[in-house]
Design a protein around this motif. Sequence first.
Motif, PDB file in Angstrom:
ATOM      1  N   THR A 111     -32.734  34.695  29.746  1.00 45.92           N
ATOM      2  CA  THR A 111     -33.882  34.477  30.308  1.00 45.92           C
ATOM      3  C   THR A 111     -33.757  31.852  30.485  1.00 45.92           C
ATOM      4  OG1 THR A 111     -35.796  35.649  30.906  1.00 45.92           O
ATOM      5  CG2 THR A 111     -36.076  33.565  31.213  1.00 45.92           C
ATOM      6  N   LEU A 112     -33.471  32.193  29.389  1.00 40.21           N
ATOM      7  CA  LEU A 112     -33.609  30.889  29.191  1.00 40.21           C
ATOM      8  C   LEU A 112     -32.154  30.325  30.299  1.00 40.21           C
ATOM      9  CD1 LEU A 112     -34.111  30.438  25.146  1.00 40.21           C
ATOM     10  CD2 LEU A 112     -35.677  29.776  27.200  1.00 40.21           C
ATOM     11  N   LEU A 113     -31.313  31.367  30.066  1.00 36.62           N
ATOM     12  CA  LEU A 113     -29.726  30.290  30.364  1.00 36.62           C
ATOM     13  C   LEU A 113     -29.462  30.616  32.064  1.00 36.62           C
ATOM     14  CD1 LEU A 113     -27.678  32.302  27.696  1.00 36.62           C
ATOM     15  CD2 LEU A 113     -27.666  30.038  27.966  1.00 36.62           C
ATOM     16  N   THR A 114     -30.217  31.801  32.885  1.00 37.57           N
ATOM     17  CA  THR A 114     -30.209  31.866  33.906  1.00 37.57           C
ATOM     18  C   THR A 114     -31.442  31.180  34.815  1.00 37.57           C
ATOM     19  OG1 THR A 114     -31.447  34.053  33.649  1.00 37.57           O
ATOM     20  CG2 THR A 114     -29.181  34.199  33.493  1.00 37.57           C
ATOM     21  N   ARG A 129     -32.943  23.728  24.029  1.00 37.30           N
ATOM     22  CA  ARG A 129     -33.143  22.328  22.661  1.00 37.30           C
ATOM     23  C   ARG A 129     -31.903  21.660  22.258  1.00 37.30           C
ATOM     24  NH1 ARG A 129     -36.484  18.990  25.779  1.00 37.30           N
ATOM     25  NH2 ARG A 129     -38.049  19.048  24.853  1.00 37.30           N
ATOM     26  N   TRP A 130     -31.114  22.399  22.454  1.00 38.05           N
ATOM     27  CA  TRP A 130     -29.419  22.735  21.211  1.00 38.05           C
ATOM     28  C   TRP A 130     -28.674  23.993  21.744  1.00 38.05           C
ATOM     29  CZ3 TRP A 130     -28.054  27.382  18.079  1.00 38.05           C
ATOM     30  CH2 TRP A 130     -29.482  28.064  17.929  1.00 38.05           C
ATOM     31  N   TYR A 131     -28.947  25.129  22.389  1.00 40.68           N
ATOM     32  CA  TYR A 131     -28.558  26.359  21.633  1.00 40.68           C
ATOM     33  C   TYR A 131     -27.002  25.633  23.795  1.00 40.68           C
ATOM     34  CZ  TYR A 131     -25.231  30.315  23.581  1.00 40.68           C
ATOM     35  OH  TYR A 131     -24.374  31.101  23.701  1.00 40.68           O
ATOM     36  N   ASP A 132     -25.701  25.645  23.145  1.00 44.21           N
ATOM     37  CA  ASP A 132     -24.755  25.043  24.056  1.00 44.21           C
ATOM     38  C   ASP A 132     -24.030  26.847  24.724  1.00 44.21           C
ATOM     39  OD1 ASP A 132     -22.347  24.533  25.733  1.00 44.21           O
ATOM     40  OD2 ASP A 132     -21.418  23.610  23.765  1.00 44.21           O
ATOM     41  N   PRO A 133     -24.164  27.518  26.084  1.00 45.33           N
ATOM     42  CA  PRO A 133     -23.656  28.517  26.199  1.00 45.33           C
ATOM     43  C   PRO A 133     -22.848  28.504  26.566  1.00 45.33           C
ATOM     44  CG  PRO A 133     -24.311  27.578  28.050  1.00 45.33           C
ATOM     45  CD  PRO A 133     -25.437  26.330  27.199  1.00 45.33           C
ATOM     46  N   ASP A 134     -21.559  26.924  26.211  1.00 42.43           N
ATOM     47  CA  ASP A 134     -19.745  27.168  26.385  1.00 42.43           C
ATOM     48  C   ASP A 134     -19.227  27.079  24.938  1.00 42.43           C
ATOM     49  OD1 ASP A 134     -20.358  27.431  28.920  1.00 42.43           O
ATOM     50  OD2 ASP A 134     -20.313  25.257  29.191  1.00 42.43           O
ATOM     51  N   GLY A 135     -20.545  27.164  23.934  1.00 40.88           N
ATOM     52  CA  GLY A 135     -19.691  26.704  22.432  1.00 40.88           C
ATOM     53  C   GLY A 135     -19.770  27.896  21.483  1.00 40.88           C
ATOM     54  N   ARG A 157     -20.707  30.610  20.122  1.00 43.22           N
ATOM     55  CA  ARG A 157     -21.640  31.363  19.929  1.00 43.22           C
ATOM     56  C   ARG A 157     -22.388  32.275  20.995  1.00 43.22           C
ATOM     57  NH1 ARG A 157     -23.822  29.286  15.191  1.00 43.22           N
ATOM     58  NH2 ARG A 157     -23.646  31.001  13.312  1.00 43.22           N
ATOM     59  N   THR A 158     -21.828  33.414  21.879  1.00 49.98           N
ATOM     60  CA  THR A 158     -22.564  34.095  22.757  1.00 49.98           C
ATOM     61  C   THR A 158     -24.333  34.290  22.878  1.00 49.98           C
ATOM     62  OG1 THR A 158     -22.156  36.097  21.892  1.00 49.98           O
ATOM     63  CG2 THR A 158     -19.788  35.253  22.842  1.00 49.98           C
ATOM     64  N   PRO A 159     -24.678  34.723  24.006  1.00 52.27           N
ATOM     65  CA  PRO A 159     -26.299  34.842  23.699  1.00 52.27           C
ATOM     66  C   PRO A 159     -26.793  35.645  23.058  1.00 52.27           C
ATOM     67  CG  PRO A 159     -25.940  34.288  25.745  1.00 52.27           C
ATOM     68  CD  PRO A 159     -24.041  34.339  25.035  1.00 52.27           C
ATOM     69  N   ASP A 160     -25.690  37.059  23.419  1.00 49.71           N
ATOM     70  CA  ASP A 160     -25.522  38.288  22.466  1.00 49.71           C
ATOM     71  C   ASP A 160     -25.466  38.177  20.750  1.00 49.71           C
ATOM     72  OD1 ASP A 160     -25.900  40.091  24.633  1.00 49.71           O
ATOM     73  OD2 ASP A 160     -23.548  40.465  23.960  1.00 49.71           O
ATOM     74  N   GLU A 161     -25.318  37.252  20.221  1.00 50.35           N
ATOM     75  CA  GLU A 161     -24.078  36.798  18.836  1.00 50.35           C
ATOM     76  C   GLU A 161     -25.668  36.139  18.531  1.00 50.35           C
ATOM     77  OE1 GLU A 161     -19.593  36.367  18.605  1.00 50.35           O
ATOM     78  OE2 GLU A 161     -20.763  34.471  19.565  1.00 50.35           O
ATOM     79  N   LEU A 162     -25.700  35.128  18.899  1.00 55.57           N
ATOM     80  CA  LEU A 162     -27.421  34.427  18.973  1.00 55.57           C
ATOM     81  C   LEU A 162     -28.150  35.086  18.536  1.00 55.57           C
ATOM     82  CD1 LEU A 162     -28.060  31.604  18.117  1.00 55.57           C
ATOM     83  CD2 LEU A 162     -28.953  31.314  20.306  1.00 55.57           C
TER      84      LEU A 162
END
Length: 191
Positions: free
Chosen positions: A93-96, A163-169, A171-176
Motif C-alpha cells: 500500500t505504501l509503495l503503490t 519516511r526512510w524506506y527506499d524501494p530501490d535499496g 531490501r525488497t518490500p517482502d524482505e522488509l
Amino acid sequence: MNASPRRKELTRLAAQLFVQAGFDRTTVRMLAQEMGIKSGSLFHHFRDKQEILAAVIEEGTENALVIARKALARCDSSASARLHAMARAHLETLLTDRNAHVVALYEWRRLDPEARAHLSHLRDAYEALWEQVIDEALAEGLVHGDRFLVSRFVMGALNWTVRWYDPDGPRTPDELADELVAMITRSASVG
C-alpha cells in the motif's frame, strides 16, 4: 463519491501536493495549477478543498483494504502466514499509493467532523483486519502483549517506513515485511 477517471486523476495530483506542501498550506489556486485547470473548474469536480482531502483519504484507505483482503485470501490460514501477508500488504500500500497513505496518516486531523465520520468506517475496517490477525498471532503464541499495543506498534513501524524506506535499496518490500515480523515474533519466543 464520484469515481470518474478525471476525478481520480485530480485526487492523485492533490495527494501529491498535500504531501509536498501540507494540507493547510495548499491553496485552491495551487491545486488547480498542479491539475492544469482553472481554479473555478476545480469546483466542477469537488465541492471544496475539504472534499478533495476526503477523496484522497477515501481512495487511499479503500485501496489499502483491497490489497490487505486480497493478501489474506491468498495466504494459508496459519497466524504466521496471515501476519506476514498483512505486513507485506501494508508495505505494498505504501509503495503503490504512497501519497494517499501519507496524507491519511498526517492530515486525518484536518478532516472536518462530517468527513471524519464518513471515513471512520474505512479506517476502522482496516484496523479490524490487523486486530484479527494480531489476535490470531497472540492466540498461537507468536506474539505476546496487549492487542492494542501490539497492533499500534506494528502499524506504527510499518507506517514510519514512508519516511526512510527506499524501494530501490537493498531490501525488497517482502524482505522488509519478513524482518519486521521476525523481530516481533522473536521477542515473543524470548519473552
